[in-house]
Each structure stands twice: as structure tokens, then as C-alpha cells.
Enzyme design. Structure first.
Site, PDB file in Angstrom:
ATOM      1  N   LYS A 138     -10.662  17.176 -32.525  1.00 37.00           N
ATOM      2  CA  LYS A 138      -9.922  16.195 -33.317  1.00 37.00           C
ATOM      3  C   LYS A 138     -10.729  15.693 -34.526  1.00 37.00           C
ATOM      4  CE  LYS A 138      -6.962  14.744 -29.453  1.00 37.00           C
ATOM      5  NZ  LYS A 138      -6.381  13.585 -28.717  1.00 37.00           N
ATOM      6  N   TYR A 144       3.106  16.540 -31.254  1.00 36.78           N
ATOM      7  CA  TYR A 144       3.124  15.437 -30.278  1.00 36.78           C
ATOM      8  C   TYR A 144       4.535  14.881 -30.068  1.00 36.78           C
ATOM      9  CZ  TYR A 144      -1.994  15.185 -29.971  1.00 36.78           C
ATOM     10  OH  TYR A 144      -3.326  15.451 -29.723  1.00 36.78           O
ATOM     11  N   PHE A 179       2.128   4.340 -29.166  1.00 35.13           N
ATOM     12  CA  PHE A 179       0.941   4.833 -29.878  1.00 35.13           C
ATOM     13  C   PHE A 179       1.233   6.008 -30.806  1.00 35.13           C
ATOM     14  CE2 PHE A 179       0.995   6.959 -25.676  1.00 35.13           C
ATOM     15  CZ  PHE A 179       0.924   8.307 -26.042  1.00 35.13           C
ATOM     16  N   ARG A 229      -8.913  20.734 -18.731  1.00 35.67           N
ATOM     17  CA  ARG A 229      -8.571  19.326 -18.461  1.00 35.67           C
ATOM     18  C   ARG A 229      -9.703  18.641 -17.685  1.00 35.67           C
ATOM     19  NH1 ARG A 229      -4.241  17.059 -21.299  1.00 35.67           N
ATOM     20  NH2 ARG A 229      -4.582  15.379 -19.811  1.00 35.67           N
ATOM     21  N   THR A 243      -8.051  10.651 -20.482  1.00 35.47           N
ATOM     22  CA  THR A 243      -7.595  10.425 -21.858  1.00 35.47           C
ATOM     23  C   THR A 243      -8.435   9.355 -22.553  1.00 35.47           C
ATOM     24  OG1 THR A 243      -5.356  11.011 -21.190  1.00 35.47           O
ATOM     25  CG2 THR A 243      -5.596   9.824 -23.275  1.00 35.47           C
ATOM     26  N   ARG A 246     -14.998  14.048 -23.190  1.00 35.46           N
ATOM     27  CA  ARG A 246     -14.492  12.802 -23.776  1.00 35.46           C
ATOM     28  C   ARG A 246     -15.447  11.635 -23.554  1.00 35.46           C
ATOM     29  NH1 ARG A 246      -8.014  13.652 -22.533  1.00 35.46           N
ATOM     30  NH2 ARG A 246      -7.460  14.312 -24.646  1.00 35.46           N
ATOM     31  N   ASN A 251     -10.472  10.398 -28.966  1.00 36.23           N
ATOM     32  CA  ASN A 251     -11.063  10.933 -27.741  1.00 36.23           C
ATOM     33  C   ASN A 251     -11.546  12.383 -27.889  1.00 36.23           C
ATOM     34  OD1 ASN A 251      -8.609  12.166 -27.844  1.00 36.23           O
ATOM     35  ND2 ASN A 251      -7.809  11.303 -25.937  1.00 36.23           N
ATOM     36  N   HIS A 308      -8.355  17.737 -27.658  1.00 41.00           N
ATOM     37  CA  HIS A 308      -7.057  17.947 -26.995  1.00 41.00           C
ATOM     38  C   HIS A 308      -7.147  19.166 -26.089  1.00 41.00           C
ATOM     39  CE1 HIS A 308      -2.724  18.627 -26.429  1.00 41.00           C
ATOM     40  NE2 HIS A 308      -3.014  19.907 -26.602  1.00 41.00           N
ATOM     41  N   GLU A 321       1.801  25.787 -27.191  1.00 44.20           N
ATOM     42  CA  GLU A 321       0.847  25.213 -28.143  1.00 44.20           C
ATOM     43  C   GLU A 321       0.005  26.300 -28.818  1.00 44.20           C
ATOM     44  OE1 GLU A 321       0.427  20.829 -25.992  1.00 44.20           O
ATOM     45  OE2 GLU A 321      -1.328  22.126 -26.099  1.00 44.20           O
TER      46      GLU A 321
HETATM   47  N1  UDP Z   1      -3.153   8.297 -26.969  1.00 43.50           N
HETATM   48  C1  UDP Z   1      -3.279   7.030 -27.525  1.00 43.50           C
HETATM   49  N2  UDP Z   1      -2.955   5.937 -26.753  1.00 43.50           N
HETATM   50  C2  UDP Z   1      -2.517   6.047 -25.470  1.00 43.50           C
HETATM   51  C3  UDP Z   1      -2.380   7.332 -24.913  1.00 43.50           C
HETATM   52  C4  UDP Z   1      -2.709   8.433 -25.692  1.00 43.50           C
HETATM   53  O1  UDP Z   1      -3.657   6.894 -28.689  1.00 43.50           O
HETATM   54  O2  UDP Z   1      -2.237   5.021 -24.828  1.00 43.50           O
HETATM   55  C5  UDP Z   1      -3.468   9.479 -27.790  1.00 43.50           C
HETATM   56  C6  UDP Z   1      -4.770  10.179 -27.385  1.00 43.50           C
HETATM   57  O3  UDP Z   1      -5.399  10.680 -28.564  1.00 43.50           O
HETATM   58  C7  UDP Z   1      -4.266  11.285 -26.498  1.00 43.50           C
HETATM   59  C8  UDP Z   1      -2.953  11.672 -27.189  1.00 43.50           C
HETATM   60  O4  UDP Z   1      -2.427  10.424 -27.643  1.00 43.50           O
HETATM   61  O5  UDP Z   1      -5.178  12.352 -26.401  1.00 43.50           O
HETATM   62  C9  UDP Z   1      -1.926  12.361 -26.312  1.00 43.50           C
HETATM   63  O6  UDP Z   1      -1.701  11.549 -25.175  1.00 43.50           O
HETATM   64  P1  UDP Z   1      -1.618  12.185 -23.716  1.00 43.50           P
HETATM   65  O7  UDP Z   1      -1.077  11.147 -22.799  1.00 43.50           O
HETATM   66  O8  UDP Z   1      -0.903  13.491 -23.788  1.00 43.50           O
HETATM   67  O9  UDP Z   1      -3.168  12.390 -23.336  1.00 43.50           O
HETATM   68  P2  UDP Z   1      -4.031  13.733 -23.151  1.00 43.50           P
HETATM   69  O10 UDP Z   1      -3.116  14.803 -22.606  1.00 43.50           O
HETATM   70  O11 UDP Z   1      -4.569  14.079 -24.521  1.00 43.50           O
HETATM   71  O12 UDP Z   1      -5.121  13.357 -22.196  1.00 43.50           O
HETATM   72 MG    MG Z   2      -1.292  15.452 -23.287  1.00 45.39          MG
END
Ligand code: UDP
Ligand code: MG
Length: 138
Positions: free
Chosen positions: A10, A50, A58, A86, A92, A103, A113, A116, A127
């Protein structure tokens, strides 16, 4: 089973010069980088990528962050790639991510974070195809 997943290093990772360190970690974890490109996401691309989060509070801030600077998108291959990525990424929220995860080491908070990773094999296929043509994956 050998599988593909998509990762994005990112804008925070690029800005903080952590690209090399994270790629090194991914290689140590047994991932093969089968495609990679540096690009700056357009607002349209970030919104589409997204889209599943478009109703979340968010979303707007996330799109702004993800378009704020260049990223590296990479297609990775490994046994059990989706689940393994993952696991090594961690939770996250970088502030809560388990010690030793990417992370925890390189991210800042729940938005910034560092990385992705696709969350299922089906989403991984979508993706990877979002960013790469078949000919770009070798
Ligand atoms: N994100 C955020 N606030 C939140 C949750 C997610 O800004 O409360 C952002 C964060 O950068 C995250 C992305 O949105 O990686 C996608 O969210 P997701 O729940 O899919 O998390 P991930 O799969 O990346 O762990
Ligand atoms: Mg996600």
C-alpha cells in the site's frame, strides 16, 4: 495445493521505503512473485477494487488513502497461498496485529496497514485478474 493470491503493498509501504523488506519476507515465506507492477490507483480503480466495502463508514477515507501514492501490486504463488498470506499479514488493525506479522511490523493503524491480501481463493482469482492479464503472469 499450489494457489495464487493478490497482494498490494500500500502507499504507506512505498512512502516508508518498506517495499524491499516486505518482498524479502514474502520470499522467505515461500511465495513466488509471478507478476508485479508499480502503479498509482485511480479513484475509479480503488472504488471498484474495494466495492464490497462501499457502504462502510471507512470507504471514502480508504479510497483516498489507496490513491494517495504509488503502490506495488503483485500476484503470488505458493501452496495454500491465500490462507498463508492472510496469516503472515496479521489482523487488519496494525495496532492489534500479532507480533511478527507484516502488519504489526510495517503498518500504523487500521487503515494504514501496509499490505493487502485476498481473503478467499475466489476473490484471489478476481483480484489477480483485476490487475494482470494471463500473459503478464509467468
Ligand atoms: N479499513 C479501514 N477501517 C476499518 C476497516 C478496514 O480503514 O475499520 C481499511 C484497511 O486498510 C483494510 C481495508 O480497509 O485493509 C479493507 O478492509 P477489510 O475489512 O477487507 O480488511 P483486510 O481484508 O484488508 O484485512
Ligand atoms: Mg479484505
Amino acid at each position: 495445493m499450489r494457489e495464487r493470491t493478490l497482494t498490494i503493498l500500500k502507499p504507506d509501504t512505498v512512502a516508508r521505503r518498506n517495499v524491499g523488506a516486505i518482498i524479502s519476507r514474502l520470499e522467505q515465506e515461500g511465495f513466488e512473485i509471478i507478476g508485479a507492477k508499480r502503479l498509482q490507483l485511480t479513484e475509479e480503480q480503488a472504488k471498484a477494487f474495494y466495492a464490497v466495502h462501499r457502504e462502510r463508514p471507512f470507504y471514502r477515507s480508504l479510497v483516498e488513502f489507496m490513491t494517495s501514492g504509488p503502490v506495488w501490486v503483485m500476484a503470488l504463488e505458493r501452496d495454500n497461498a491465500v490462507e498463508h498470506l492472510r496469516r503472515v499479514m496479521g489482523a487488519t488493525d496494525s495496532a492489534k496485529a500479532e507480533k511478527g506479522t507484516i502488519r504489526a511490523q510495517f503498518g500504523t493503524n487500521i487503515e494504514r496497514n501496509a499490505i493487502h491480501g485476498s481473503d478467499s481463493p475466489e476473490n484471489a482469482r478476481q483480484e489477480v485478474a483485476f490487475f494482470f492479464s494471463a500473459a503478464e503472469l509467468v
